[in-house]
Design a protein around this motif. Sequence first.
Motif, PDB file in Angstrom:
ATOM      1  N   ILE A   5       0.861  -1.180   0.000  1.00  0.00           N
ATOM      2  CA  ILE A   5       0.000   0.000   0.000  1.00  0.00           C
ATOM      3  C   ILE A   5       0.900   1.234   0.000  1.00  0.00           C
ATOM      4  O   ILE A   5       1.740   1.386   0.885  1.00  0.00           O
ATOM      5  N   VAL A   6       0.736   2.090  -1.000  1.00  0.00           N
ATOM      6  CA  VAL A   6       1.557   3.292  -1.086  1.00  0.00           C
ATOM      7  C   VAL A   6       0.969   4.344  -0.157  1.00  0.00           C
ATOM      8  O   VAL A   6      -0.099   4.905  -0.419  1.00  0.00           O
ATOM      9  N   GLY A   7       1.653   4.602   0.934  1.00  0.00           N
ATOM     10  CA  GLY A   7       1.166   5.542   1.934  1.00  0.00           C
ATOM     11  C   GLY A   7       0.249   4.864   2.931  1.00  0.00           C
ATOM     12  O   GLY A   7      -0.269   3.767   2.699  1.00  0.00           O
ATOM     13  N   VAL A  70       0.915  -7.135  -5.769  1.00  0.00           N
ATOM     14  CA  VAL A  70       0.040  -6.025  -6.142  1.00  0.00           C
ATOM     15  C   VAL A  70       0.450  -4.783  -5.362  1.00  0.00           C
ATOM     16  O   VAL A  70       0.816  -4.871  -4.189  1.00  0.00           O
ATOM     17  N   VAL A  71       0.420  -3.642  -6.038  1.00  0.00           N
ATOM     18  CA  VAL A  71       0.715  -2.362  -5.414  1.00  0.00           C
ATOM     19  C   VAL A  71      -0.535  -1.495  -5.526  1.00  0.00           C
ATOM     20  O   VAL A  71      -1.012  -1.216  -6.631  1.00  0.00           O
ATOM     21  N   LEU A  72      -1.063  -1.088  -4.381  1.00  0.00           N
ATOM     22  CA  LEU A  72      -2.262  -0.256  -4.340  1.00  0.00           C
ATOM     23  C   LEU A  72      -1.847   1.201  -4.187  1.00  0.00           C
ATOM     24  O   LEU A  72      -1.191   1.559  -3.208  1.00  0.00           O
ATOM     25  N   VAL A  73      -2.204   2.028  -5.175  1.00  0.00           N
ATOM     26  CA  VAL A  73      -1.800   3.429  -5.207  1.00  0.00           C
ATOM     27  C   VAL A  73      -3.028   4.294  -4.941  1.00  0.00           C
ATOM     28  O   VAL A  73      -3.981   4.282  -5.726  1.00  0.00           O
ATOM     29  N   SER A  74      -3.008   5.027  -3.836  1.00  0.00           N
ATOM     30  CA  SER A  74      -4.160   5.868  -3.481  1.00  0.00           C
ATOM     31  C   SER A  74      -3.733   7.296  -3.167  1.00  0.00           C
ATOM     32  O   SER A  74      -4.361   7.986  -2.380  1.00  0.00           O
ATOM     33  N   THR A  75      -2.661   7.740  -3.801  1.00  0.00           N
ATOM     34  CA  THR A  75      -2.154   9.090  -3.570  1.00  0.00           C
ATOM     35  C   THR A  75      -3.044  10.124  -4.267  1.00  0.00           C
ATOM     36  O   THR A  75      -3.905   9.786  -5.078  1.00  0.00           O
ATOM     37  N   LYS A  76      -2.824  11.388  -3.965  1.00  0.00           N
ATOM     38  CA  LYS A  76      -3.429  12.456  -4.737  1.00  0.00           C
ATOM     39  C   LYS A  76      -2.730  12.529  -6.100  1.00  0.00           C
ATOM     40  O   LYS A  76      -1.579  12.099  -6.256  1.00  0.00           O
ATOM     41  N   GLY A  92       7.867  -6.113  -9.969  1.00  0.00           N
ATOM     42  CA  GLY A  92       8.482  -7.060 -10.875  1.00  0.00           C
ATOM     43  C   GLY A  92       7.621  -7.206 -12.118  1.00  0.00           C
ATOM     44  O   GLY A  92       6.596  -6.537 -12.260  1.00  0.00           O
ATOM     45  N   PRO A  93       7.997  -8.117 -13.027  1.00  0.00           N
ATOM     46  CA  PRO A  93       7.251  -8.251 -14.290  1.00  0.00           C
ATOM     47  C   PRO A  93       5.807  -8.703 -14.102  1.00  0.00           C
ATOM     48  O   PRO A  93       4.983  -8.502 -14.996  1.00  0.00           O
ATOM     49  N   ASN A  94       5.495  -9.298 -12.958  1.00  0.00           N
ATOM     50  CA  ASN A  94       4.133  -9.790 -12.727  1.00  0.00           C
ATOM     51  C   ASN A  94       3.365  -8.982 -11.684  1.00  0.00           C
ATOM     52  O   ASN A  94       2.272  -9.370 -11.275  1.00  0.00           O
ATOM     53  N   THR A  95       3.932  -7.868 -11.265  1.00  0.00           N
ATOM     54  CA  THR A  95       3.256  -7.028 -10.266  1.00  0.00           C
ATOM     55  C   THR A  95       2.063  -6.311 -10.876  1.00  0.00           C
ATOM     56  O   THR A  95       2.185  -5.681 -11.930  1.00  0.00           O
ATOM     57  N   MET A  96       0.911  -6.393 -10.219  1.00  0.00           N
ATOM     58  CA  MET A  96      -0.261  -5.619 -10.634  1.00  0.00           C
ATOM     59  C   MET A  96      -0.220  -4.248  -9.966  1.00  0.00           C
ATOM     60  O   MET A  96       0.032  -4.154  -8.768  1.00  0.00           O
ATOM     61  N   ALA A 113       5.013   3.991 -17.209  1.00  0.00           N
ATOM     62  CA  ALA A 113       6.024   3.537 -16.251  1.00  0.00           C
ATOM     63  C   ALA A 113       6.068   2.021 -16.110  1.00  0.00           C
ATOM     64  O   ALA A 113       7.152   1.441 -15.952  1.00  0.00           O
ATOM     65  N   PHE A 114       4.912   1.371 -16.159  1.00  0.00           N
ATOM     66  CA  PHE A 114       4.856  -0.057 -15.820  1.00  0.00           C
ATOM     67  C   PHE A 114       4.349  -0.961 -16.946  1.00  0.00           C
ATOM     68  O   PHE A 114       4.429  -2.175 -16.829  1.00  0.00           O
ATOM     69  N   GLY A 115       3.838  -0.385 -18.008  1.00  0.00           N
ATOM     70  CA  GLY A 115       3.344  -1.187 -19.118  1.00  0.00           C
ATOM     71  C   GLY A 115       1.837  -1.385 -19.046  1.00  0.00           C
ATOM     72  O   GLY A 115       1.243  -1.414 -17.968  1.00  0.00           O
ATOM     73  N   GLU A 116       1.245  -1.535 -20.222  1.00  0.00           N
ATOM     74  CA  GLU A 116      -0.211  -1.658 -20.343  1.00  0.00           C
ATOM     75  C   GLU A 116      -0.750  -2.827 -19.540  1.00  0.00           C
ATOM     76  O   GLU A 116      -1.791  -2.724 -18.871  1.00  0.00           O
ATOM     77  N   GLU A 117      -0.078  -3.953 -19.582  1.00  0.00           N
ATOM     78  CA  GLU A 117      -0.603  -5.176 -18.968  1.00  0.00           C
ATOM     79  C   GLU A 117      -0.633  -5.119 -17.446  1.00  0.00           C
ATOM     80  O   GLU A 117      -1.494  -5.730 -16.814  1.00  0.00           O
ATOM     81  N   ARG A 118       0.299  -4.391 -16.863  1.00  0.00           N
ATOM     82  CA  ARG A 118       0.436  -4.448 -15.402  1.00  0.00           C
ATOM     83  C   ARG A 118      -0.528  -3.528 -14.665  1.00  0.00           C
ATOM     84  O   ARG A 118      -0.748  -3.690 -13.464  1.00  0.00           O
ATOM     85  N   VAL A 119      -1.110  -2.564 -15.377  1.00  0.00           N
ATOM     86  CA  VAL A 119      -2.002  -1.601 -14.734  1.00  0.00           C
ATOM     87  C   VAL A 119      -3.445  -2.074 -14.861  1.00  0.00           C
ATOM     88  O   VAL A 119      -3.984  -2.193 -15.964  1.00  0.00           O
TER      89      VAL A 119
END
Length: 308
Positions: A5-7, A70-76, A92-96, A113-119
């Motif tokens: 979790i970012v933040g 998985v990385v959850l981004v909830s920043t402003k 990594g290459p398989n991180t969502m 930054a991360f590629g179409e597939e990962r987002v």
Amino acid sequence: MKILIVGAGAIGGYFGGRLLEKGEDVTFLVREGRKKKLQQTGLKIQSKYGDLQLQPKLITKKEQSPPFDVVLVSTKSYQLADAIEDIQPFTGPNTMILPLLNGISHLQPLVRAFGEERVIGGLCFVETTLAEDGTIVQTSPVHQLIYGERTGKKTERIEKLEQAFSGTKAEFIKSDNINQEMWHKYLFITAMSGITSMMESPIGPIRDLETGRRTIQVLLQELAAIMEKMGAPIQPGIADTQLSRIESMAAGMKSSMQRDIEKLQPTEAEHLQGYLLARAKELEIPVPVLEIIYTKLKLYEQKINTDK
């Protein structure tokens, strides 16, 4: 799954805390100062769905770790560039990458930054705020996090994510049409944040006035017209649907943008209202209410920047 979790703010801290409460493997990526504070106090959540005090795993951008699932981004939105840089070493290459930002334009820098597939796609509906002592205060009856593949496909990784998210004391909802869900949320939050911030009032007193309700209605129609001309995947009549939703909200409801203004904090005006206003100009669509709201917000930003 290993979840980053970012933040540990109002949004990420709340949903991350609910996952941690369930027993999921959750780590929070935080600044050094926030890390020291959380080590002393723990992650505290005050909510109508149950209070929590947890001792989460914490990491700063200077530390090392194997990639997360998985990385959850909830920043402003104005924090996104820094967040992308901070999370690069933990993917990594398989991180969502699961963004919960309002709006749409944040997808482009994430994909670059991360590629179409990962987002993947995501959004949330929850009213939370960070108290002065760092406690996350959750007050709304709704606390939903909605996610899904932007392709609409049912994939193995989304099924695994669904397993990780299930059984929490918040609603984690998998959607097979997340793109439409995100555009509908964009329409709603741009109207709600814009109208409450411009009027400096909770939603109730605004809609109680005939002129206030009409202004909300016209704004929703303007926003929907822009999105339709852009070819966004919105439903016919979505402006009326969102008006009904605004009319059903508690009278004292404020937008997060309005609360930020009350605290003299930056806003996401450029990311929300500004993005659609720019598209309206390109498409030659008249949007007088949106222009007034954007002007009000830009004047506010100029003021706080001058006062710094």
